[in-house]
Enzyme design. Structure first.
Site, short mmCIF file in Angstrom:
data_model
loop_
_atom_site.label_atom_id
_atom_site.label_comp_id
_atom_site.label_asym_id
_atom_site.label_seq_id
_atom_site.Cartn_x
_atom_site.Cartn_y
_atom_site.Cartn_z
N HIS A 1 0.84 -1.20 0.00
CA HIS A 1 0.00 0.00 0.00
C HIS A 1 0.87 1.25 0.00
O HIS A 1 1.29 1.71 1.06
CB HIS A 1 -0.91 -0.01 1.23
CG HIS A 1 -1.78 -1.23 1.32
ND1 HIS A 1 -1.31 -2.45 1.74
CD2 HIS A 1 -3.09 -1.41 1.04
CE1 HIS A 1 -2.29 -3.34 1.72
NE2 HIS A 1 -3.38 -2.75 1.30
N PRO B 1 -6.18 -5.24 11.25
CA PRO B 1 -7.63 -5.07 11.36
C PRO B 1 -7.92 -3.65 11.87
O PRO B 1 -7.55 -3.31 12.99
CB PRO B 1 -8.03 -6.14 12.38
CG PRO B 1 -6.86 -7.07 12.47
CD PRO B 1 -5.65 -6.23 12.18
N LEU B 2 -8.54 -2.84 11.04
CA LEU B 2 -8.66 -1.41 11.33
C LEU B 2 -9.44 -1.14 12.61
O LEU B 2 -10.39 -1.82 12.93
CB LEU B 2 -9.32 -0.70 10.15
CG LEU B 2 -8.54 -0.79 8.83
CD1 LEU B 2 -9.31 -0.09 7.71
CD2 LEU B 2 -7.15 -0.19 8.97
N ASN C 1 -7.20 11.27 4.41
CA ASN C 1 -6.79 11.48 3.01
C ASN C 1 -7.93 11.28 2.04
O ASN C 1 -7.74 11.35 0.83
CB ASN C 1 -5.57 10.62 2.65
CG ASN C 1 -5.89 9.14 2.65
OD1 ASN C 1 -7.05 8.72 2.52
ND2 ASN C 1 -4.87 8.32 2.82
N HIS D 1 -3.85 3.19 -3.50
CA HIS D 1 -4.10 2.70 -2.14
C HIS D 1 -3.45 1.35 -1.88
O HIS D 1 -2.72 1.19 -0.91
CB HIS D 1 -5.60 2.60 -1.84
CG HIS D 1 -5.90 1.95 -0.52
ND1 HIS D 1 -6.11 2.67 0.63
CD2 HIS D 1 -5.97 0.64 -0.15
CE1 HIS D 1 -6.28 1.83 1.64
NE2 HIS D 1 -6.22 0.59 1.20
N ARG E 1 -18.79 -18.64 38.71
CA ARG E 1 -18.61 -17.17 38.61
C ARG E 1 -18.39 -16.59 40.00
O ARG E 1 -17.64 -15.63 40.17
CB ARG E 1 -19.79 -16.51 37.91
CG ARG E 1 -21.11 -16.58 38.64
CD ARG E 1 -22.17 -15.68 37.99
NE ARG E 1 -23.50 -16.02 38.48
CZ ARG E 1 -24.54 -15.21 38.50
NH1 ARG E 1 -24.44 -13.99 38.03
NH2 ARG E 1 -25.72 -15.62 38.97
N GLU F 1 -17.90 -4.45 24.23
CA GLU F 1 -17.04 -5.58 24.56
C GLU F 1 -15.73 -5.55 23.77
O GLU F 1 -14.66 -5.87 24.30
CB GLU F 1 -17.79 -6.89 24.29
CG GLU F 1 -19.04 -7.10 25.16
CD GLU F 1 -20.26 -6.32 24.73
OE1 GLU F 1 -20.24 -5.70 23.63
OE2 GLU F 1 -21.26 -6.30 25.47
N HIS G 1 -21.73 -17.13 32.64
CA HIS G 1 -23.00 -17.51 32.01
C HIS G 1 -22.69 -18.38 30.79
O HIS G 1 -22.98 -18.04 29.65
CB HIS G 1 -23.83 -16.27 31.63
CG HIS G 1 -24.25 -15.46 32.83
ND1 HIS G 1 -23.36 -14.89 33.69
CD2 HIS G 1 -25.48 -15.14 33.30
CE1 HIS G 1 -24.01 -14.25 34.65
NE2 HIS G 1 -25.29 -14.39 34.45
N ASP H 1 -33.14 -15.94 30.04
CA ASP H 1 -32.76 -14.93 29.05
C ASP H 1 -32.83 -15.47 27.62
O ASP H 1 -32.83 -14.69 26.66
CB ASP H 1 -31.37 -14.36 29.35
CG ASP H 1 -31.44 -13.22 30.37
OD1 ASP H 1 -32.52 -12.66 30.55
OD2 ASP H 1 -30.41 -12.91 30.96
N HIS I 1 -28.78 -15.23 24.61
CA HIS I 1 -27.85 -15.10 25.73
C HIS I 1 -27.23 -16.44 26.14
O HIS I 1 -26.49 -16.49 27.12
CB HIS I 1 -28.57 -14.46 26.92
CG HIS I 1 -28.74 -12.98 26.78
ND1 HIS I 1 -29.38 -12.41 25.71
CD2 HIS I 1 -28.32 -11.94 27.56
CE1 HIS I 1 -29.36 -11.09 25.84
NE2 HIS I 1 -28.73 -10.78 26.95
N ARG J 1 -23.10 -19.67 35.51
CA ARG J 1 -24.00 -18.78 36.22
C ARG J 1 -24.54 -19.47 37.47
O ARG J 1 -24.67 -18.88 38.52
CB ARG J 1 -25.17 -18.41 35.31
CG ARG J 1 -26.23 -17.56 36.02
CD ARG J 1 -27.54 -17.56 35.22
NE ARG J 1 -28.51 -16.63 35.78
CZ ARG J 1 -29.82 -16.83 35.74
NH1 ARG J 1 -30.32 -17.89 35.13
NH2 ARG J 1 -30.64 -15.95 36.27
#
Lengths: 674, 674
Positions: free
Chosen positions: B29, B117-118, B184, B264, B355, B411, B461, B469, B473, B529
């Site tokens: 690039h 990875p942007l 740019n 590019h 947990r 997350e 969980h 849930d 979930h 959980r």
């Protein structure tokens, strides 16, 4: 306009039902539902246009809930609207009930999307808004004039995906999108201020949205905001409604329980519950009641809706008579049936990379399927979705006559928006990016898999043969990862995602055919960056429809089966030539889809992979990718990647990593002990 | 301040080297690197403070590149700084070279993060800025006064994660973070305007950032912006630098090749390359040259830096003499060694959910490990990271004396920021959320796995026993998914992630011990959980250190092995009681980590799972989760989930889905044909 006293009563009715559902289930989220009740009541009793007698009417306004944990609010409101009975909402969160903890797609009952993972719901809504604009551009305003409502909470505003939705909806000027932001300042573990001090209004203005700030518990302010949002002005609207978490809630000691984190994710608890229901005008001993005046409010709205939609249906009928071809198209598009495609028009060049073979298919789809949208996350010239793009142009602000969706660099948003397009109905959506970036899309892939939304994922650059870009761009574990969803069934018992990794250009066409025929689950298509030698002449590609099959030119009888998917099949073919010189007879099996193969009759499976055969598998993924087909044990060997990839020209990597005919020869000889 | 003519020459030198690297490699690039050269030259030749003789110096400024594809710019600049030789940069993108296509973590050579990875790179930078503030609050300004520089491009600004970073950095007032946005206006497939029409400056202002807009190719404007950004004012800084893609590039016909998408992601091509190098003052026949005046510029800077850091080191030495305890702590923290923890202090309650058992460990870690930061994505009271929180307080704007990082609902941002904290050095980072949301974090988990960053993922969980849930979930495929990274090796040959799913409270402590001891790879901890019955009395939990082991009370000899991880082990124990009544002798194996087990000597593995044994596996994930241990074939059976989960109380789900002692009995009887 209804009397505000009645509106208050109706909102309180929603609150009572919501807290009672949670209390009875002994789990759930009452506080948010109480805060949002006023908005949803105004929306459903005065604004949302739908046909009470035909829930799937294409012209209905859509309501997409983002925070699925606010399901008690939605179910209660839909109970007032007659979509759920009082008995059903009492079965909240119980086995087999239509009122699970988080809403699950059920258009008949007014649930337009499965929700729960925050943020995805509003991206889905934005996708539906794109679909509405796209269809309006083709069918006209008479049949496509509805609004897309989204409901989002603080958590959704915080989620990364809001950046994608904010940018894209603003850029495309989706003025048919009206989003209510329930800003109650409380989240699961803290007040919002602990994690967020941004000026949300300014942020959405920066993205090009209309921003309206109101007291989200004030009926008149809600009406004023919704009125303003009805008028298209080239911008999506966000109504920032400051609401009171747990509105009307009282503690066991009778003091206020409003604005309290404890009401977010747990029942109010005995004393608090009783005091709260009383405070809201309900009877704690008999809480599951619709007040007579509320019943009337919603009955009146139903009557009003029937008048509204009768007029709309009349206009639609007139339009259909005047536009019989468009009407037929519209019917076909909304049928959800697979489009008719003349695949014989697809011309594949020998030895193509499968991404280019996919491009050839996409070019025909662009020509033949007028209701298809193809997307790319800024990689169209690399993932070769430009095959589609070249036959059309991009969707743009004020011009939705094109069919290519430029998502920019935001893979998750792209995925959810494409899902939203298909949930809207009338549209078929496909989307491309690099396979390694399927990682970003996993939450959306899972949601589509759960809902059975038949989007098409186009993932190119399928292995270390990405080459020079190196390990961050080279998938290794991704094929095994995505195939986990082929092993995971949806609630209808189908493989929740269908995954194809074709072996060459011709097989690519067959896989694309199957992808377009698949109207019940998402399909993943995994393509190579590099050119691939064609399978032997005379290969019967229709056998790819069985998921795995014996490639032409295989020996019969054979000493060993050589099995792979994707470009490794041609590597095995090259290895086979060397092995045959040593008198080792080989059957080559191409397995684009293990899941589909496992759906075939046992005798077919046995005919391809006879019990007791020696099977050698080769994969540019982890060996586990093929274990389901090759097995584990003395009759099985898999040569695959053990580590992340490396940066180098891919032919160098083939040599270094052992993906060559010579190494197939060496490995198989060793495996056979010869 | 250097003469701007020299600065121009140096930037052109970077441009020449960058385009020549790409041309020689025949891939890469060039365009972006050319546009960004002026900024990075000013930064590295005048602002960035580091010790030329001690690359890992804790007090150095950090530079995090977000768009890894701009590696030619970074390598060229680091070549001027003496970190790479001209020979090495000519090996760009070749097998075994230190200059892969995207930068790979190598602090000795000035590469602070692997990128590609942007978006993730700037999140990592924000995490490093948190670490700097956290350490400054403990050690003081003398040793912690450095800046964190991030370099981001249009794609990174578009990525969803910029929402998380924008919000959090603004909210925490990270005024040690200085981000250059290389605007740019060109991305891979289009000009940015096609996908982005936002007011980026207004957006960052809304998040609470300082915004400075400049011409990113103007040396004086760059200096002015960097000068302004040096002064802490309670806000992170974004310098929006409008730059010219392909600055100085000419086409084969001699016309301008600037602001062109084609520059590019591909070499300029013969004629254009020659014209461009000439235009920049280089010699196309001998392009890999550092101009004498540029050599002097960077040599002078090195001399200047040696003076600067000599002073800093002197101050640090004085500080260390005056603060011997802090100095010892600092040395220990930056050693990267595992902290000393007295695990005997952890008190586990019998029958705890894991947990909660994790929470007990975290409480001790908060007390005993002063350089540990624990995070949660708005779930601390549910993922039980509040065990840590209760011993400290949250990191806040202007107060970094706490050690809990409230990430809000984001997350992926949380994960990358925690990775950034550990890349900074001096800090150990752990983070919690629901296991199903590990999907959102996968791109970051992969990057940490590739870099060997030993963050701790706490995922609670862990299965359908989330219960009410419902399916959005309830993890099913996630355990198999994350264990793919246990099968995938990093470039050192280690399992790239270590994954533990302990069977009960005591085993949880042992897994947490191993997590803290693991200083070379990320560790994933997967917790229940619901409450879990303890394994039988007398169980030797230290055996969990072998990844899988025979649980106390197993029969010897045995008819069948019952194998599981997590809470299914106790279900198998309950089933064993029923089977024993029928005279079926059972060995129960708890397998918290298949990867670790496979690292044991073959004889140990054989002693736990003797060849030829009948093995029955039970998993609340997909059956494939256990296939590596249980095998495939007549001696193997796995009872697992086949579909998404359901919304209902978890004990109902246990019954409906067959996760009961009775069903273990039934399945094993059937398996054994008895």
């Amino acid at each position: 306009m209804n009397d505000n006293t009645i509106m208050q009563k109706a909102a309180d009715n929603i609150r009572i039902l919501a807290v009672s559902m949670v209390e009875k289930a002994k789990s759930g989220h009452p506080g948010g539902a109480m805060g949002g009740a006023d908005f949803i009541n105004v929306l459903f009793s005065e604004y949302l246009v739908y046909d009470p007698d035909q829930p799937t009417w294409a012209g209905r306004d859509r309501f997409f809930l983002d925070p699925g944990h606010m399901s008690p609010m939605l179910y209660s409101t839909l109970c007032l609207s007659g979509k759920f009975t009082l008995d059903e909402i009492q079965q909240f969160r119980q086995w087999g009930s239509p009122t699970p903890g988080h809403p699950e797609l059920n258009v008949e009952r007014g649930i337009e999307n499965s929700s729960g993972p925050l943020g995805q719901g509003h991206a889905i809504a934005a996708g539906a808004a794109v679909a509405e604009k796209f269809l309006e551009a083709r069918l006209g305003k008479t049949v496509m004039q509805h609004k897309i409502y989204a409901y989002i909470s603080d958590g959704g505003i915080e989620e990364e995906i809001s950046q994608g939705v904010g940018r894209i909806a603003g850029n495309l000027g989706l003025d048919n999108l009206i989003m209510f932001y329930d800003a109650n300042d409380i989240q699961l573990s803290t007040e919002c201020g602990v994690v967020m001090s941004e000026d949300t209004a300014a942020k959405y203005k920066a993205w090009g949205w209309n921003v309206i700030k109101i007291n989200g518990n004030d009926v008149d302010e809600i009406r004023k905001a919704l009125d303003a949002a009805q008028k298209p002005n080239g911008h999506p609207t966000i109504i920032i409604g400051h609401t009171m978490m747990g509105k009307g809630a009282l503690k066991a000691d009778g003091t206020s329980y409003e604005h309290n984190i404890k009401t977010h994710g747990a029942p109010l608890g005995d004393g608090a519950y009783i005091n709260t229901v009383k405070n809201l005008g309900g009877n704690p001993d008999d809480p599951f009641v619709i007040f007579p005046e509320v019943k009337k409010l919603y009955a009146d709205r139903q009557a009003e809706l029937r008048k509204i939609v009768a007029e709309r249906h009349a206009e639609e009928k007139k339009w259909a008579e005047e536009n019989p071809e468009k009407a037929a198209e519209m019917k076909e598009w909304f049928s959800g049936k697979a489009p008719k495609v003349d695949w014989s028009k697809v011309e594949q060049k020998p030895g193509s990379a499968t991404r280019n073979a996919s491009s050839a298919c996409l070019a025909e789809l662009a020509k033949q399927v007028p209701n298809m949208i193809c997307a790319s996350a800024d990689l169209s010239n690399s993932d070769k979705t430009d095959g589609f793009l070249k036959q059309t142009h991009s969707l743009m602000r004020d011009d939705f006559t094109g069919a290519f969706f430029q998502a920019g660099v935001s893979e998750l948003t792209m995925a959810d928006m494409c899902i939203g397009m298909m949930l809207h109905g009338g549209v078929i959506a496909a989307m491309g990016t690099f396979f390694v970036f399927s990682d970003y899309m996993k939450p959306a892939v899972r949601l589509a898999a759960l809902m059975g939304t038949p989007v098409k994922f186009i993932w190119t650059h399928d292995a270390f043969r990405v080459g020079e870009d190196g390990p961050t761009h080279e998938p290794v574990e991704q094929e095994a990862q995505i195939r986990l969803l082929e092993k995971l069934q949806n609630h209808k018992g189908q493989d929740s995602v269908r995954v194809f990794r074709p072996a060459d250009a011709q097989e690519t066409t067959v896989c694309w055919e199957m992808a377009m025929e698949n109207t019940e689950t998402p399909t993943a298509l995994i393509f190579s960056r590099q050119n691939i030698a064609d399978l032997p002449a005379g290969n019967d590609y229709t056998l790819a429809r069985k998921g795995a099959y014996v490639v032409a030119g295989s020996d019969d009888p054979f000493d060993v089966i050589l099995l792979a998917s994707g470009s490794e099949v041609s590597t095995l073919e090259a290895g086979k030539e060397l092995l045959e010189k040593d008198g080792i007879r080989c059957r080559v099996v191409s397995a684009p889809s293990e899941g589909l193969f496992r759906r075939q009759p046992a005798d077919y499976q046995e005919s391809v992979l006879p019990t007791g055969s020696k099977i050698f598998g080769m994969t540019a993924g982890l060996p586990v990718t093929l274990e389901g087909l090759v097995g584990i044990g003395p009759n099985s060997r898999i040569f695959g990647m053990r580590s992340f990839g490396f940066s180098a020209p891919y032919k160098v990597l083939d040599e270094k990593l052992g993906f060559t005919a010579d190494n197939v020869y060496k490995q198989v000889k060793d495996f056979l002990g010869k």
